[in-house]
Design a protein around this motif. Structure first.
Motif, PDB file in Angstrom:
ATOM      1  N   HIS A  20       0.840  -1.203   0.000  1.00 47.68           N
ATOM      2  CA  HIS A  20       0.000   0.000   0.000  1.00 47.68           C
ATOM      3  C   HIS A  20       0.872   1.248   0.000  1.00 47.68           C
ATOM      4  CE1 HIS A  20      -3.706  -2.204   1.804  1.00 47.68           C
ATOM      5  NE2 HIS A  20      -3.416  -2.582   0.586  1.00 47.68           N
ATOM      6  N   ALA A  21       1.910   1.212   0.810  1.00 44.73           N
ATOM      7  CA  ALA A  21       2.802   2.367   0.893  1.00 44.73           C
ATOM      8  C   ALA A  21       3.437   2.629  -0.461  1.00 44.73           C
ATOM      9  CB  ALA A  21       3.863   2.130   1.959  1.00 44.73           C
ATOM     10  N   GLN A  22       3.837   1.555  -1.132  1.00 46.41           N
ATOM     11  CA  GLN A  22       4.466   1.712  -2.445  1.00 46.41           C
ATOM     12  C   GLN A  22       3.521   2.378  -3.428  1.00 46.41           C
ATOM     13  OE1 GLN A  22       5.863  -2.081  -3.736  1.00 46.41           O
ATOM     14  NE2 GLN A  22       7.925  -1.767  -2.953  1.00 46.41           N
ATOM     15  N   ALA A  23       2.274   1.933  -3.414  1.00 49.06           N
ATOM     16  CA  ALA A  23       1.299   2.481  -4.352  1.00 49.06           C
ATOM     17  C   ALA A  23       1.094   3.971  -4.084  1.00 49.06           C
ATOM     18  CB  ALA A  23      -0.016   1.731  -4.218  1.00 49.06           C
ATOM     19  N   ASP A  24       0.991   4.336  -2.816  1.00 51.14           N
ATOM     20  CA  ASP A  24       0.719   5.721  -2.452  1.00 51.14           C
ATOM     21  C   ASP A  24       1.929   6.628  -2.634  1.00 51.14           C
ATOM     22  OD1 ASP A  24      -1.602   5.151   0.296  1.00 51.14           O
ATOM     23  OD2 ASP A  24      -1.808   5.038  -1.858  1.00 51.14           O
ATOM     24  N   ASP A  25       3.118   6.060  -2.493  1.00 52.53           N
ATOM     25  CA  ASP A  25       4.316   6.883  -2.499  1.00 52.53           C
ATOM     26  C   ASP A  25       5.104   6.738  -3.800  1.00 52.53           C
ATOM     27  OD1 ASP A  25       3.847   7.949  -0.022  1.00 52.53           O
ATOM     28  OD2 ASP A  25       4.853   6.322   1.026  1.00 52.53           O
ATOM     29  N   ALA A  26       4.431   6.305  -4.829  1.00 53.79           N
ATOM     30  CA  ALA A  26       5.122   6.059  -6.100  1.00 53.79           C
ATOM     31  C   ALA A  26       5.809   7.318  -6.616  1.00 53.79           C
ATOM     32  CB  ALA A  26       4.133   5.537  -7.133  1.00 53.79           C
ATOM     33  N   HIS A  27       5.243   8.472  -6.315  1.00 54.56           N
ATOM     34  CA  HIS A  27       5.806   9.721  -6.833  1.00 54.56           C
ATOM     35  C   HIS A  27       6.963  10.221  -5.971  1.00 54.56           C
ATOM     36  CE1 HIS A  27       2.537  10.513  -4.096  1.00 54.56           C
ATOM     37  NE2 HIS A  27       2.998  11.710  -3.858  1.00 54.56           N
ATOM     38  N   HIS A  28       7.110   9.682  -4.765  1.00 50.10           N
ATOM     39  CA  HIS A  28       8.301   9.987  -3.963  1.00 50.10           C
ATOM     40  C   HIS A  28       8.702   8.735  -3.203  1.00 50.10           C
ATOM     41  CE1 HIS A  28       5.574  10.688  -0.476  1.00 50.10           C
ATOM     42  NE2 HIS A  28       4.822  11.286  -1.369  1.00 50.10           N
ATOM     43  N   PRO A  29       9.320   7.811  -3.944  1.00 49.12           N
ATOM     44  CA  PRO A  29       9.612   6.500  -3.365  1.00 49.12           C
ATOM     45  C   PRO A  29      10.509   6.572  -2.135  1.00 49.12           C
ATOM     46  CG  PRO A  29      10.718   6.784  -5.474  1.00 49.12           C
ATOM     47  CD  PRO A  29       9.821   7.957  -5.299  1.00 49.12           C
ATOM     48  N   LYS A  30      10.199   5.702  -1.193  1.00 43.20           N
ATOM     49  CA  LYS A  30      11.020   5.601   0.011  1.00 43.20           C
ATOM     50  C   LYS A  30      11.972   4.436  -0.144  1.00 43.20           C
ATOM     51  CE  LYS A  30       7.726   7.467   3.302  1.00 43.20           C
ATOM     52  NZ  LYS A  30       6.340   7.188   3.563  1.00 43.20           N
ATOM     53  N   THR A  31      13.078   4.525   0.545  1.00 44.72           N
ATOM     54  CA  THR A  31      14.002   3.405   0.543  1.00 44.72           C
ATOM     55  C   THR A  31      14.086   2.855   1.958  1.00 44.72           C
ATOM     56  OG1 THR A  31      15.827   4.923   0.919  1.00 44.72           O
ATOM     57  CG2 THR A  31      15.392   4.310  -1.345  1.00 44.72           C
ATOM     58  N   GLY A  32      14.572   1.639   2.059  1.00 41.37           N
ATOM     59  CA  GLY A  32      14.789   1.052   3.376  1.00 41.37           C
ATOM     60  C   GLY A  32      13.557   0.377   3.929  1.00 41.37           C
ATOM     61  N   ALA A  33      13.756  -0.312   5.031  1.00 42.11           N
ATOM     62  CA  ALA A  33      12.688  -1.089   5.649  1.00 42.11           C
ATOM     63  C   ALA A  33      11.793  -0.190   6.482  1.00 42.11           C
ATOM     64  CB  ALA A  33      13.300  -2.178   6.522  1.00 42.11           C
ATOM     65  N   GLN A  34      10.627  -0.710   6.772  1.00 44.40           N
ATOM     66  CA  GLN A  34       9.679  -0.018   7.623  1.00 44.40           C
ATOM     67  C   GLN A  34      10.250   0.087   9.044  1.00 44.40           C
ATOM     68  OE1 GLN A  34       5.944  -2.018   7.691  1.00 44.40           O
ATOM     69  NE2 GLN A  34       4.831  -0.147   8.158  1.00 44.40           N
ATOM     70  N   THR A  35      10.070   1.226   9.670  1.00 46.10           N
ATOM     71  CA  THR A  35      10.592   1.431  11.017  1.00 46.10           C
ATOM     72  C   THR A  35       9.842   0.571  12.020  1.00 46.10           C
ATOM     73  OG1 THR A  35      11.069   3.707  10.432  1.00 46.10           O
ATOM     74  CG2 THR A  35      11.090   3.167  12.776  1.00 46.10           C
ATOM     75  N   ILE A  36      10.601  -0.100  12.879  1.00 49.81           N
ATOM     76  CA  ILE A  36      10.023  -0.894  13.956  1.00 49.81           C
ATOM     77  C   ILE A  36      10.344  -0.186  15.268  1.00 49.81           C
ATOM     78  CG2 ILE A  36      10.078  -3.102  15.182  1.00 49.81           C
ATOM     79  CD1 ILE A  36      10.903  -4.397  12.524  1.00 49.81           C
TER      80      ILE A  36
END
Ligand SMILES: [Cu+2]
Length: 110
Positions: A20-36
């Protein structure tokens, strides 16, 4: 085996959140793993049917959260097995795309 299954469930939940995050953030992609986030707390209430646990938790500086008492959803209801009121716990949570915290691991500290 049980621990393994919990991990699979948590990973599946994370995978869905990540997609879901990828779909929403396609215009400003994030790198790295989700913060735990890893936090210490005390069990106030267990709602196994709803897959939720109310925790009196310590502050979470990374999120600028003060110490408070609130409900958290767990990735897998079996994570609540054996937990009871007043248990001191360490738990890990991630934030879903909507921002809601989701516990991926929880274990008693005492
Ligand atoms: Cu809180």
């Amino acid at each position: 085996m049980k621990r393994f299954l919990i991990s699979i469930a948590a990973l599946a939940a994370l995978g869905i959140a990540a997609m879901h995050a990828q779909a929403d953030d396609a215009h400003h992609p994030k790198t790295g793993a989700q913060t735990i986030y890893t936090v210490k707390g005390e069990v106030v209430e267990v709602d196994k049917a709803a897959g939720k646990v109310k925790l009196k938790h310590e502050a979470v500086p990374e999120l600028e959260w003060p110490a408070m008492t609130m409900f958290f959803s767990v990735a897998e209801k079996s994570q609540l097995d054996g937990l009871k009121m007043n248990d001191q716990v360490y738990f890990e949570f991630v934030r879903t795309n909507g921002g809601s915290p989701l516990i991926t691991r929880i274990k008693t500290a005492n």
